[in-house]
Design a protein around this motif. Structure first.
Motif, PDB file in Angstrom:
ATOM      1  N   UNK A 154       0.832  -1.205   0.000  1.00  0.00           N
ATOM      2  CA  UNK A 154       0.000   0.000   0.000  1.00  0.00           C
ATOM      3  C   UNK A 154       0.865   1.254   0.000  1.00  0.00           C
ATOM      4  N   UNK A 155       1.958   1.216   0.763  1.00  0.00           N
ATOM      5  CA  UNK A 155       2.883   2.339   0.782  1.00  0.00           C
ATOM      6  C   UNK A 155       3.620   2.459  -0.547  1.00  0.00           C
ATOM      7  N   UNK A 156       4.061   1.328  -1.099  1.00  0.00           N
ATOM      8  CA  UNK A 156       4.810   1.345  -2.354  1.00  0.00           C
ATOM      9  C   UNK A 156       3.944   1.840  -3.514  1.00  0.00           C
ATOM     10  N   UNK A 157       2.682   1.387  -3.580  1.00  0.00           N
ATOM     11  CA  UNK A 157       1.840   1.854  -4.677  1.00  0.00           C
ATOM     12  C   UNK A 157       1.554   3.344  -4.551  1.00  0.00           C
ATOM     13  N   UNK A 158       1.523   3.857  -3.322  1.00  0.00           N
ATOM     14  CA  UNK A 158       1.377   5.296  -3.142  1.00  0.00           C
ATOM     15  C   UNK A 158       2.593   6.038  -3.685  1.00  0.00           C
ATOM     16  N   UNK A 159       3.780   5.474  -3.443  1.00  0.00           N
ATOM     17  CA  UNK A 159       5.030   6.113  -3.874  1.00  0.00           C
ATOM     18  C   UNK A 159       5.116   6.293  -5.391  1.00  0.00           C
ATOM     19  N   UNK A 160       4.329   5.548  -6.127  1.00  0.00           N
ATOM     20  CA  UNK A 160       4.325   5.726  -7.574  1.00  0.00           C
ATOM     21  C   UNK A 160       3.978   7.165  -7.939  1.00  0.00           C
ATOM     22  N   UNK A 161       3.100   7.778  -7.160  1.00  0.00           N
ATOM     23  CA  UNK A 161       2.650   9.151  -7.466  1.00  0.00           C
ATOM     24  C   UNK A 161       2.649  10.080  -6.252  1.00  0.00           C
ATOM     25  N   UNK A 162       2.527   9.529  -5.052  1.00  0.00           N
ATOM     26  CA  UNK A 162       2.428  10.334  -3.833  1.00  0.00           C
ATOM     27  C   UNK A 162       3.376   9.749  -2.776  1.00  0.00           C
ATOM     28  N   UNK A 163       4.482  10.443  -2.509  1.00  0.00           N
ATOM     29  CA  UNK A 163       5.511   9.877  -1.636  1.00  0.00           C
ATOM     30  C   UNK A 163       5.860  10.748  -0.436  1.00  0.00           C
ATOM     31  N   UNK A 164       5.012  11.708  -0.094  1.00  0.00           N
ATOM     32  CA  UNK A 164       5.274  12.517   1.099  1.00  0.00           C
ATOM     33  C   UNK A 164       5.092  11.658   2.349  1.00  0.00           C
ATOM     34  N   UNK A 165       5.659  12.098   3.457  1.00  0.00           N
ATOM     35  CA  UNK A 165       5.519  11.356   4.719  1.00  0.00           C
ATOM     36  C   UNK A 165       4.049  11.215   5.104  1.00  0.00           C
ATOM     37  N   UNK A 166       3.277  12.257   4.881  1.00  0.00           N
ATOM     38  CA  UNK A 166       1.852  12.206   5.219  1.00  0.00           C
ATOM     39  C   UNK A 166       1.110  11.219   4.324  1.00  0.00           C
ATOM     40  N   UNK A 167       1.417  11.227   3.046  1.00  0.00           N
ATOM     41  CA  UNK A 167       0.778  10.286   2.116  1.00  0.00           C
ATOM     42  C   UNK A 167       1.051   8.846   2.524  1.00  0.00           C
ATOM     43  N   UNK A 168       2.298   8.556   2.866  1.00  0.00           N
ATOM     44  CA  UNK A 168       2.671   7.191   3.230  1.00  0.00           C
ATOM     45  C   UNK A 168       2.100   6.794   4.583  1.00  0.00           C
ATOM     46  N   UNK A 169       2.000   7.752   5.479  1.00  0.00           N
ATOM     47  CA  UNK A 169       1.407   7.470   6.792  1.00  0.00           C
ATOM     48  C   UNK A 169      -0.045   7.026   6.646  1.00  0.00           C
ATOM     49  N   UNK A 170      -0.817   7.786   5.885  1.00  0.00           N
ATOM     50  CA  UNK A 170      -2.235   7.443   5.747  1.00  0.00           C
ATOM     51  C   UNK A 170      -2.434   6.184   4.904  1.00  0.00           C
ATOM     52  N   UNK A 171      -1.536   5.923   3.959  1.00  0.00           N
ATOM     53  CA  UNK A 171      -1.605   4.665   3.212  1.00  0.00           C
ATOM     54  C   UNK A 171      -1.410   3.489   4.162  1.00  0.00           C
ATOM     55  N   UNK A 172      -0.458   3.623   5.066  1.00  0.00           N
ATOM     56  CA  UNK A 172      -0.186   2.574   6.056  1.00  0.00           C
ATOM     57  C   UNK A 172      -1.389   2.367   6.969  1.00  0.00           C
ATOM     58  N   UNK A 173      -1.907   3.465   7.511  1.00  0.00           N
ATOM     59  CA  UNK A 173      -3.024   3.383   8.458  1.00  0.00           C
ATOM     60  C   UNK A 173      -4.243   2.739   7.809  1.00  0.00           C
ATOM     61  N   UNK A 174      -4.619   3.241   6.630  1.00  0.00           N
ATOM     62  CA  UNK A 174      -5.838   2.733   6.000  1.00  0.00           C
ATOM     63  C   UNK A 174      -5.662   1.289   5.548  1.00  0.00           C
ATOM     64  N   UNK A 175      -4.471   0.938   5.083  1.00  0.00           N
ATOM     65  CA  UNK A 175      -4.234  -0.457   4.678  1.00  0.00           C
ATOM     66  C   UNK A 175      -4.423  -1.401   5.856  1.00  0.00           C
TER      67      UNK A 175
END
Length: 286
Positions: A154-175
């Motif tokens: 979930x974090x890696x697929x976010x990094x394709x287009x959105x890689x800020x700390x906040x983006x990755x945090x919420x990807x982790x939480x929601x996953x």
């Protein structure tokens, strides 16, 4: 709680349903009057969508899903699929792109100039849009047997287009919450109080707002898919994505069987989306 096949279908189809319901209302001002709520697939809006037609949220989820096989996620194929969607309208039911976020567009453009890596997401906190969570259902479904991998992908697929700390945090939480099938107590501080007045629930494109809006809509739904999504799309602003994320969560919690048939009847590519959810689920990645 183990993800069932019905819940896997609910996650992917539910996000498409919420996306399609919210698409005609995108960019509307804050909060429709309670006496004028949209409750059906009406079509129209800024993108002139047909009833049941979804936007970039679902197109990108399908592009991501297509890049997942028995070995896991092929991230180079995922970003190339995003590029095909951007340039040729692949994975979009109307056959052409009509809605894309600025951060996503910039990442895909960077990829077109440098194909040595798949990951072109901006690390700027100013680029913490909701693109990374709106499309994440496929990796959670494919990794339904392994929480650690579901979160990592979930974090890696976010990094394709959105890689800020906040983006990755919420990807982790929601996953993690999607995989577990509940709002986790350890992430309670990231959510709004359930009794927050609807006029005070923010619903723009910032990832924090989308996460808060979606869980508020769920937690004020009396455990009802229909009510949850109606709550979300009538809050205004980024309605296709708040609808998509709410539908994704609601579908995970209550399953495909909880989605109203009147919405499913007009949903674009319904059978294809169900088939893709089933394929991802059957991979049993571990």
């Amino acid at each position: 709680m183990k993800i069932t096949k019905d819940q896997a279908r609910g996650m992917l189809v539910g996000k498409a349903v919420g996306d399609a319901l919210g698409a005609p209302l995108e960019f509307e001002p804050k909060c429709r009057d309670l006496n004028n709520l949209v409750t059906d697939m009406i079509g129209g809006g800024p993108h002139r969508v047909e009833p049941g037609e979804w936007t970039d949220d679902t197109a990108m989820a399908l592009a991501l899903a297509d890049a997942i096989n028995e070995k896991g996620v092929d991230y180079m194929k995922a970003i190339e699929n995003f590029h095909k969607w951007y340039k040729k309208g692949e994975f979009q039911s109307r056959g052409s792109l009509f809605d894309i976020g600025i951060t996503t567009q910039e990442a895909i453009t960077r990829y077109s100039k440098d194909k040595t890596t798949a990951f072109h997401g901006s690390t700027s906190e100013q680029s913490s849009g909701n693109g990374g969570i709106m499309r994440m259902a496929p990796v959670v479904i494919a990794n339904h047997l392994n929480l650690e991998n579901a979160v990592q992908d979930s974090e890696l697929q976010s990094k394709l287009t959105h890689a800020s700390k906040t983006s990755l945090l919420y990807a982790k939480i929601l996953a993690e919450e999607l995989w577990q099938g509940e709002p986790l107590d350890k992430y309670k501080s990231y959510k709004l109080p359930t009794d927050t007045e609807r006029e005070k629930v923010m619903s723009g494109g910032y990832i924090k707002e989308t996460y808060e809006c979606s869980w508020w809509s769920i937690q004020n739904s009396d455990n009802n898919f229909e009510k949850a999504v109606i709550n979300a799309i009538n809050l205004g602003h980024d309605t296709d994505t708040s609808g998509a994320v709410t539908g994704m969560i609601a579908g995970r919690l209550w399953g495909y069987s909880s989605i109203p048939e009147r919405w499913l009847k007009v949903l674009h590519w319904k059978d294809k989306i169900i088939s893709e959810a089933d394929r991802l689920y059957s991979l049993n990645l571990n």
